[in-house]
Design a protein around this motif. Structure first.
Motif, PDB file in Angstrom:
ATOM      1  N   TRP A  59      -2.819   0.220   8.094  1.00  0.00           N
ATOM      2  CA  TRP A  59      -4.053  -0.545   8.296  1.00  0.00           C
ATOM      3  C   TRP A  59      -3.859  -2.052   8.187  1.00  0.00           C
ATOM      4  O   TRP A  59      -4.698  -2.827   8.630  1.00  0.00           O
ATOM      5  N   SER A  84      -8.554  -0.166  11.749  1.00  0.00           N
ATOM      6  CA  SER A  84      -9.210   0.840  10.910  1.00  0.00           C
ATOM      7  C   SER A  84      -8.854   2.229  11.425  1.00  0.00           C
ATOM      8  O   SER A  84      -8.812   2.459  12.635  1.00  0.00           O
ATOM      9  N   PRO A  85      -8.589   3.185  10.519  1.00  0.00           N
ATOM     10  CA  PRO A  85      -8.345   4.562  10.973  1.00  0.00           C
ATOM     11  C   PRO A  85      -9.615   5.166  11.566  1.00  0.00           C
ATOM     12  O   PRO A  85     -10.728   4.686  11.308  1.00  0.00           O
ATOM     13  N   LEU A  86      -9.462   6.219  12.348  1.00  0.00           N
ATOM     14  CA  LEU A  86     -10.601   6.843  13.020  1.00  0.00           C
ATOM     15  C   LEU A  86     -11.669   7.303  12.038  1.00  0.00           C
ATOM     16  O   LEU A  86     -12.871   7.173  12.298  1.00  0.00           O
ATOM     17  N   ASN A  87     -11.250   7.841  10.897  1.00  0.00           N
ATOM     18  CA  ASN A  87     -12.218   8.338   9.917  1.00  0.00           C
ATOM     19  C   ASN A  87     -12.672   7.266   8.922  1.00  0.00           C
ATOM     20  O   ASN A  87     -13.492   7.542   8.043  1.00  0.00           O
ATOM     21  N   LYS A 138     -11.174   5.975   6.466  1.00  0.00           N
ATOM     22  CA  LYS A 138     -10.650   6.108   5.114  1.00  0.00           C
ATOM     23  C   LYS A 138      -9.265   5.481   5.016  1.00  0.00           C
ATOM     24  O   LYS A 138      -8.358   5.859   5.756  1.00  0.00           O
ATOM     25  N   GLN A 167     -13.847   3.580   1.960  1.00  0.00           N
ATOM     26  CA  GLN A 167     -14.512   4.171   3.120  1.00  0.00           C
ATOM     27  C   GLN A 167     -15.114   3.033   3.926  1.00  0.00           C
ATOM     28  O   GLN A 167     -16.079   2.388   3.517  1.00  0.00           O
ATOM     29  N   SER A 180      -0.302   9.236   9.961  1.00  0.00           N
ATOM     30  CA  SER A 180      -1.608   9.876   9.989  1.00  0.00           C
ATOM     31  C   SER A 180      -2.136   9.909  11.416  1.00  0.00           C
ATOM     32  O   SER A 180      -1.982   8.937  12.170  1.00  0.00           O
ATOM     33  N   ARG A 181      -2.800  10.976  11.737  1.00  0.00           N
ATOM     34  CA  ARG A 181      -3.371  11.119  13.079  1.00  0.00           C
ATOM     35  C   ARG A 181      -4.621  10.259  13.245  1.00  0.00           C
ATOM     36  O   ARG A 181      -5.223  10.232  14.324  1.00  0.00           O
ATOM     37  N   GLN A 182      -4.961   9.537  12.205  1.00  0.00           N
ATOM     38  CA  GLN A 182      -6.116   8.633  12.277  1.00  0.00           C
ATOM     39  C   GLN A 182      -5.767   7.304  12.947  1.00  0.00           C
ATOM     40  O   GLN A 182      -6.653   6.478  13.171  1.00  0.00           O
ATOM     41  N   TYR A 183      -4.477   7.105  13.260  1.00  0.00           N
ATOM     42  CA  TYR A 183      -4.032   5.873  13.915  1.00  0.00           C
ATOM     43  C   TYR A 183      -3.385   6.225  15.256  1.00  0.00           C
ATOM     44  O   TYR A 183      -2.735   7.274  15.391  1.00  0.00           O
ATOM     45  N   GLU A 193      -1.402  14.805   8.141  1.00  0.00           N
ATOM     46  CA  GLU A 193      -2.038  15.931   8.847  1.00  0.00           C
ATOM     47  C   GLU A 193      -1.012  16.695   9.672  1.00  0.00           C
ATOM     48  O   GLU A 193      -0.028  16.113  10.136  1.00  0.00           O
TER      49      GLU A 193
END
Length: 588
Positions: A354, A371-374, A376, A410, A442-445, A499
């Motif tokens: 991040w 920012s990550p998708l979720n 967090k 968050q 992380s799959r959030q990026y 993940e």
């Protein structure tokens, strides 16, 4: 002489790499003297001289790259170059406007070229008539006006002075097209011009923040010491840059355009120019955007250093429009977020997917680049009592909690600033320095990087800087993994995969014909992924270096946990490559 100049740049780069690797720590005396410097974080370099008159063009030929070296590149005789002064008349120069612009841009100190390699003094000098007052129709001393305005505004002023190279003088360094190198008497030049002019700068313009020397060339250690001693005799509190030479100076300047690997403790400075030239070039439009400036400043601050960012004014004294526009936009960001830059100390944790962090006592500044998708994000710090968590720019609260894995935030769907949104964490407790935490996948990026800065190397493998250039003097630097030549040479990273799913792994590297066809192995999760090295081009530090992105693995993760990724040669042979980074991308 060009070989001597090349050797000088190599020495500077090697010196910088040594300091970076050793994470040099300042002594208490240095801490006291350099306190203002270490707190400033953002300075403005100004390259202004006769070279601005021709703006990178001479006799209808454009000289791409750094325009302040026009005389050397075009081999203009000193007597002919003198005539440039008759045309130099910066009637639009306004010191008050320059300083007002700098202050609005968030600048804390200014360094301007009092004399560059061309030998022309941008101040009134009794040591040489080749100066702006005596040799030009302008007939005024802009350094006097600038010094007065800086004092009013509370901005520290520093002078750049080329102590060895002087292309105008028979005994000065650099000019071998007019003068015979074998007949040069450098001590005569030092005694009759360099030292007298340095005295003028230190005695006629009030208190200076620093003297920024450059290209020590053939100077001996004793000569560098003498220059340093003279400065301290005339102004004891004036700082001296490391480019006085021979390992001396009050703070470290790295190579042009270089950000060192990892955190460097002790006072240091990264020097960049706003486009690709330091002096004004009428056709160089590769200006760094406000986003690029803000993130560069933040990244350098997170490593404990200052950003000295250059502009090249035009011959008439005006600052290029895009430099004004983009610096002022950076200043607007600093008005809201400057507390996270000025007076901060380096990050105590490594860069995260991040962004990065900076610190003050009781405050942690979290700089969010993406920012990550979720929404967090987890900051790997533990044992803190949270007092307040909020956005620095608007003081609105941010949801936060201490978890077993660290501090978790968050974030809302819309950040206050997509260039760098800063969260302030006010806390009690202690943040322990820790650069050994695992990297995070992380799959959030959309993608994330493994950088050499915090890699673990074994055998002959090393972490060092590769230097090259796009145009003449437009230096680029890449921290790389090098010297992977046998299976006992290895680079590794610990990775916390958050993940399950598939991840595409790509190597970004440069390799020449000596490495072409060599084979390597990427190991992770008990699997081996072989790859063959592809040739990207031959290395020449004076030319662009080609990088390739080669996908070598798809990793299927069925259990999120800690993994170790390793890269090593399949067998003993030639060096694999200069590995710039490893890129991981979640497969959708």
């Amino acid at each position: 002489m060009i070989k001597q100049i090349i050797a000088f740049f190599i020495c500077i780069l090697l010196y910088a790499a040594t300091v970076s690797a050793q994470s040099a720590v300042a002594t208490p005396a240095e801490n006291l003297k350099t306190k203002w410097f270490r707190e400033a974080r953002f300075g403005m370099f100004i390259h202004w001289g006769l070279f601005a008159q021709h703006a990178g063009t001479y006799k209808e030929k454009k000289y791409y790259g750094i325009s302040e070296w026009l005389q050397e590149r075009a081999k203009i005789p000193a007597k002919e170059y003198e005539k440039f002064a008759a045309e130099f008349n910066p009637v639009d120069f306004n010191a008050a406007q320059w300083v007002s612009f700098a202050k609005a841009s968030g600048i804390k100190y200014i360094v301007i070229t009092a004399k560059h390699h061309e030998g022309f003094a941008m101040f009134k000098s009794m040591a040489s008539a080749f100066n702006i007052v005596d040799a030009t129709p302008y007939k005024k001393d802009p350094m006097k006006e600038l010094a007065a305005e800086c004092k009013k505004a509370g901005i520290r002023l520093g002078f750049y002075y080329s102590q060895f190279q002087d292309w105008h003088e028979p005994n000065g360094g650099g000019n071998d097209w007019d003068f015979d190198n074998t007949k040069k008497d450098y001590p005569v030049y030092y005694a009759t011009k360099a030292i007298p002019q340095i005295k003028e700068l230190l005695t006629n313009y009030g208190d200076l923040g620093l003297i920024w020397f450059d290209t020590p060339g053939d100077m001996t250690q004793e000569q560098s010491k003498e220059f340093l001693k003279k400065v301290k005799d005339w102004q004891p509190n004036c700082l001296v840059s490391s480019r006085v030479g021979n390992g001396l100076g009050d703070y470290t300047d790295f190579g042009d355009g270089e950000v060192p690997a990892g955190v460097v403790k002790g006072p240091w400075e990264a020097i960049f120019t706003h486009n690709d030239s330091w002096g004004y070039s009428s056709f160089d439009n590769n200006f760094k955007t406000p986003k690029e400036i803000i993130r560069l400043l933040t990244t350098i601050s997170s490593k404990g250093g200052n950003l000295l960012l250059n502009i090249g004014p035009m011959a008439n004294g005006k600052i290029p429009d895009l430099s004004q526009k983009y610096f002022l936009e950076t200043g607007k960001w600093l008005i809201k977020n400057g507390q996270s830059i000025y007076g901060t100390t380096c990050s105590l944790i490594k860069p995260q997917p991040w962004g990065v962090t900076t610190n003050k006592p009781g405050k942690l500044f979290i700089h969010i680049f993406q920012s990550p998708l979720n929404g967090k994000i987890t900051i790997p710090v533990k044992g803190l009592t949270l007092l307040s968590v909020y956005w620095l720019s608007n003081k609105k609260p941010v949801a936060a909690a201490m978890k077993s894995t660290g501090l978790q935030l968050q974030l809302p769907p819309l950040l206050p600033d997509t260039r760098d949104a800063v969260v302030v964490v006010e806390y009690s407790g202690t943040i322990v320095e820790n650069y050994d935490t695992p990297e995070v996948w992380s799959r959030q990026y959309p993608e994330f990087y493994l950088l050499p800065d915090y890699a673990t190397v074994k055998g002959n493998a090393t972490i060092s800087t590769v230097t090259y250039s796009h145009y003449f003097g437009d230096w680029k630097h890449a921290v790389c993994i090098k010297n992977l030549q046998s299976p006992t040479d290895e680079v590794s990273f610990d990775i916390q995969v958050k993940e399950k799913g598939d991840y595409k792994i790509t190597l970004e590297y440069a390799a020449d014909k000596n490495s072409e066809g060599e084979e390597g192995i990427l190991e992770i999760a008990g699997q081996q992924f072989p790859f063959q090295v592809l040739k990207t081009g031959e290395y020449d530090e004076w030319k662009p270096l080609s990088w390739i992105r080669q996908t070598v693995a798809i990793l299927s993760v069925t259990q999120p946990r800690l993994y170790t990724l390793k890269i090593k040669p399949a067998r003993a042979g030639r060096e694999l490559f200069n590995l710039k980074r490893i890129i991981a991308e979640p497969v959708e």
